[in-house]
Design a protein around this motif. Sequence first.
Motif, PDB file in Angstrom:
ATOM      1  N   ILE A   1       0.823  -1.218   0.000  1.00 58.34           N
ATOM      2  CA  ILE A   1       0.000   0.000   0.000  1.00 58.34           C
ATOM      3  C   ILE A   1       0.856   1.268   0.000  1.00 58.34           C
ATOM      4  O   ILE A   1       0.326   2.371   0.073  1.00 58.34           O
ATOM      5  CB  ILE A   1      -0.968   0.041   1.200  1.00 58.34           C
ATOM      6  CG1 ILE A   1      -0.202   0.248   2.513  1.00 58.34           C
ATOM      7  CG2 ILE A   1      -1.838  -1.204   1.259  1.00 58.34           C
ATOM      8  CD1 ILE A   1      -1.077   0.777   3.624  1.00 58.34           C
ATOM      9  N   ASP A   2       2.174   1.092  -0.079  1.00 63.49           N
ATOM     10  CA  ASP A   2       3.109   2.222  -0.038  1.00 63.49           C
ATOM     11  C   ASP A   2       2.911   3.044   1.237  1.00 63.49           C
ATOM     12  O   ASP A   2       2.782   4.271   1.204  1.00 63.49           O
ATOM     13  CB  ASP A   2       2.947   3.112  -1.279  1.00 63.49           C
ATOM     14  CG  ASP A   2       4.092   4.110  -1.429  1.00 63.49           C
ATOM     15  OD1 ASP A   2       5.204   3.818  -0.934  1.00 63.49           O
ATOM     16  OD2 ASP A   2       3.871   5.183  -2.032  1.00 63.49           O
ATOM     17  N   ALA A   3       2.908   2.341   2.371  1.00 67.44           N
ATOM     18  CA  ALA A   3       2.803   3.016   3.673  1.00 67.44           C
ATOM     19  C   ALA A   3       4.040   3.888   3.907  1.00 67.44           C
ATOM     20  O   ALA A   3       5.073   3.726   3.241  1.00 67.44           O
ATOM     21  CB  ALA A   3       2.664   1.989   4.786  1.00 67.44           C
ATOM     22  N   ASP A   4       3.933   4.769   4.869  1.00 69.43           N
ATOM     23  CA  ASP A   4       5.047   5.684   5.160  1.00 69.43           C
ATOM     24  C   ASP A   4       6.164   5.028   5.943  1.00 69.43           C
ATOM     25  O   ASP A   4       7.260   5.573   6.045  1.00 69.43           O
ATOM     26  CB  ASP A   4       4.520   6.905   5.935  1.00 69.43           C
ATOM     27  CG  ASP A   4       3.497   7.669   5.117  1.00 69.43           C
ATOM     28  OD1 ASP A   4       3.817   8.080   3.995  1.00 69.43           O
ATOM     29  OD2 ASP A   4       2.358   7.824   5.604  1.00 69.43           O
ATOM     30  N   GLY A   5       5.876   3.848   6.517  1.00 66.61           N
ATOM     31  CA  GLY A   5       6.919   3.168   7.268  1.00 66.61           C
ATOM     32  C   GLY A   5       6.397   1.918   7.930  1.00 66.61           C
ATOM     33  O   GLY A   5       5.244   1.512   7.735  1.00 66.61           O
ATOM     34  N   ILE A   6       7.269   1.315   8.731  1.00 68.21           N
ATOM     35  CA  ILE A   6       6.935   0.070   9.410  1.00 68.21           C
ATOM     36  C   ILE A   6       7.560   0.081  10.801  1.00 68.21           C
ATOM     37  O   ILE A   6       8.570   0.759  11.041  1.00 68.21           O
ATOM     38  CB  ILE A   6       7.428  -1.152   8.600  1.00 68.21           C
ATOM     39  CG1 ILE A   6       6.862  -2.455   9.166  1.00 68.21           C
ATOM     40  CG2 ILE A   6       8.938  -1.194   8.526  1.00 68.21           C
ATOM     41  CD1 ILE A   6       6.966  -3.618   8.215  1.00 68.21           C
ATOM     42  N   HIS A   7       6.918  -0.652  11.721  1.00 69.12           N
ATOM     43  CA  HIS A   7       7.460  -0.803  13.065  1.00 69.12           C
ATOM     44  C   HIS A   7       7.664  -2.281  13.342  1.00 69.12           C
ATOM     45  O   HIS A   7       6.761  -3.091  13.134  1.00 69.12           O
ATOM     46  CB  HIS A   7       6.519  -0.204  14.113  1.00 69.12           C
ATOM     47  CG  HIS A   7       7.123  -0.198  15.475  1.00 69.12           C
ATOM     48  ND1 HIS A   7       7.866   0.850  15.959  1.00 69.12           N
ATOM     49  CD2 HIS A   7       7.122  -1.139  16.463  1.00 69.12           C
ATOM     50  CE1 HIS A   7       8.301   0.562  17.174  1.00 69.12           C
ATOM     51  NE2 HIS A   7       7.853  -0.637  17.497  1.00 69.12           N
ATOM     52  N   LEU A   8       8.851  -2.634  13.835  1.00 61.96           N
ATOM     53  CA  LEU A   8       9.215  -4.034  14.042  1.00 61.96           C
ATOM     54  C   LEU A   8       9.627  -4.300  15.480  1.00 61.96           C
ATOM     55  O   LEU A   8      10.279  -3.473  16.112  1.00 61.96           O
ATOM     56  CB  LEU A   8      10.369  -4.412  13.110  1.00 61.96           C
ATOM     57  CG  LEU A   8      10.078  -4.319  11.613  1.00 61.96           C
ATOM     58  CD1 LEU A   8      11.354  -4.524  10.813  1.00 61.96           C
ATOM     59  CD2 LEU A   8       9.011  -5.328  11.196  1.00 61.96           C
ATOM     60  N   GLY A   9       9.249  -5.483  15.962  1.00 59.93           N
ATOM     61  CA  GLY A   9       9.665  -5.931  17.281  1.00 59.93           C
ATOM     62  C   GLY A   9      10.922  -6.771  17.201  1.00 59.93           C
ATOM     63  O   GLY A   9      11.444  -7.045  16.115  1.00 59.93           O
ATOM     64  N   GLN A  10      11.386  -7.222  18.346  1.00 60.31           N
ATOM     65  CA  GLN A  10      12.630  -7.982  18.413  1.00 60.31           C
ATOM     66  C   GLN A  10      12.527  -9.349  17.727  1.00 60.31           C
ATOM     67  O   GLN A  10      13.541  -9.910  17.315  1.00 60.31           O
ATOM     68  CB  GLN A  10      13.052  -8.155  19.870  1.00 60.31           C
ATOM     69  CG  GLN A  10      13.495  -6.875  20.547  1.00 60.31           C
ATOM     70  CD  GLN A  10      14.746  -6.289  19.904  1.00 60.31           C
ATOM     71  OE1 GLN A  10      15.729  -6.983  19.681  1.00 60.31           O
ATOM     72  NE2 GLN A  10      14.713  -4.984  19.614  1.00 60.31           N
ATOM     73  N   SER A  11      11.332  -9.899  17.592  1.00 63.03           N
ATOM     74  CA  SER A  11      11.169 -11.204  16.945  1.00 63.03           C
ATOM     75  C   SER A  11      10.695 -11.094  15.504  1.00 63.03           C
ATOM     76  O   SER A  11      10.425 -12.110  14.851  1.00 63.03           O
ATOM     77  CB  SER A  11      10.182 -12.062  17.745  1.00 63.03           C
ATOM     78  OG  SER A  11       8.906 -11.446  17.791  1.00 63.03           O
ATOM     79  N   ASP A  12      10.598  -9.865  14.999  1.00 59.46           N
ATOM     80  CA  ASP A  12      10.164  -9.658  13.619  1.00 59.46           C
ATOM     81  C   ASP A  12      11.366  -9.670  12.671  1.00 59.46           C
ATOM     82  O   ASP A  12      12.480  -9.997  13.062  1.00 59.46           O
ATOM     83  CB  ASP A  12       9.398  -8.335  13.505  1.00 59.46           C
ATOM     84  CG  ASP A  12       8.106  -8.333  14.307  1.00 59.46           C
ATOM     85  OD1 ASP A  12       7.508  -9.419  14.450  1.00 59.46           O
ATOM     86  OD2 ASP A  12       7.717  -7.270  14.801  1.00 59.46           O
ATOM     87  N   MET A  13      11.142  -9.293  11.427  1.00 60.17           N
ATOM     88  CA  MET A  13      12.214  -9.254  10.442  1.00 60.17           C
ATOM     89  C   MET A  13      13.384  -8.401  10.937  1.00 60.17           C
ATOM     90  O   MET A  13      13.170  -7.344  11.539  1.00 60.17           O
ATOM     91  CB  MET A  13      11.679  -8.671   9.132  1.00 60.17           C
ATOM     92  CG  MET A  13      12.718  -8.568   8.027  1.00 60.17           C
ATOM     93  SD  MET A  13      12.028  -7.877   6.513  1.00 60.17           S
ATOM     94  CE  MET A  13      10.971  -9.226   5.994  1.00 60.17           C
ATOM     95  N   PRO A  14      14.631  -8.828  10.684  1.00 62.86           N
ATOM     96  CA  PRO A  14      15.782  -8.000  11.079  1.00 62.86           C
ATOM     97  C   PRO A  14      15.696  -6.596  10.485  1.00 62.86           C
ATOM     98  O   PRO A  14      15.305  -6.414   9.329  1.00 62.86           O
ATOM     99  CB  PRO A  14      16.971  -8.776  10.507  1.00 62.86           C
ATOM    100  CG  PRO A  14      16.506 -10.186  10.425  1.00 62.86           C
ATOM    101  CD  PRO A  14      15.042 -10.114  10.095  1.00 62.86           C
ATOM    102  N   LEU A  15      16.064  -5.624  11.292  1.00 62.91           N
ATOM    103  CA  LEU A  15      15.915  -4.229  10.879  1.00 62.91           C
ATOM    104  C   LEU A  15      16.733  -3.888   9.641  1.00 62.91           C
ATOM    105  O   LEU A  15      16.279  -3.124   8.789  1.00 62.91           O
ATOM    106  CB  LEU A  15      16.320  -3.310  12.036  1.00 62.91           C
ATOM    107  CG  LEU A  15      15.371  -3.264  13.228  1.00 62.91           C
ATOM    108  CD1 LEU A  15      16.035  -2.543  14.391  1.00 62.91           C
ATOM    109  CD2 LEU A  15      14.060  -2.585  12.858  1.00 62.91           C
ATOM    110  N   ASP A  16      17.940  -4.436   9.545  1.00 59.27           N
ATOM    111  CA  ASP A  16      18.765  -4.095   8.390  1.00 59.27           C
ATOM    112  C   ASP A  16      18.166  -4.623   7.089  1.00 59.27           C
ATOM    113  O   ASP A  16      18.236  -3.962   6.045  1.00 59.27           O
ATOM    114  CB  ASP A  16      20.200  -4.578   8.578  1.00 59.27           C
ATOM    115  CG  ASP A  16      20.301  -6.065   8.883  1.00 59.27           C
ATOM    116  OD1 ASP A  16      19.260  -6.679   9.214  1.00 59.27           O
ATOM    117  OD2 ASP A  16      21.411  -6.607   8.789  1.00 59.27           O
TER     118      ASP A  16
END
Length: 208
Positions: free
Chosen positions: A77-92
Amino acid sequence: MNSNKQLYLVTDHRIPFDLLEKKVKLCLEAGIDVLQYRNKYADTRVQYEESSRLKKLCHEFGVPFIINDRIDVALSIDADGIHLGQSDMPLDIARQLLGPDKLLGASVHNSQEAYDAIKAGADHVGVGALFHTSTKVNTKLISLIVLEEIRATIKDIPIYGIGGITPNNLTSEYLKILDGAAIISAILNCSNPTTEVKKFNALLKKQN
């Protein structure tokens, strides 16, 4: 990073979506700064449809729209961003997929996780739970001392407190450290979201 403190609203999957959408609109009118769509239980199609509607609403008010966890939905949906937790996809990896211009937030619980988040490309972090909350089970509370340690580690990106925050417990001790507050229940699970947004903004904005 303590100027321009922000009110960051996170959606609650327990609220029927049509009602949630109405409440979000009231909150946008009252003056929230960021909206995060969080629903770990809905099917992908439902998440796509709901987040599409909320993104459109946010952009009518010039408010950034962020999706929790689901980078596939965020990209679709071309969102402005995403928020991730420690068990989600690696940030890099998330940063590679998102590109340099999207917002990338991370949940952190100590100074090491905060350091790692910055190194991996996070634009901001959420720290919690600061207080007991009904939206997550088995949460470990973050003490003021740990919050101060995270602040000492993070000099250049915003820290949002989350977890059981109300206008009554968002004291000056927390406001000195935080750049904003991420709220769910205290706004969305009350009879008058507009009033609660105004209460939070009165606290957050007077600190600027």
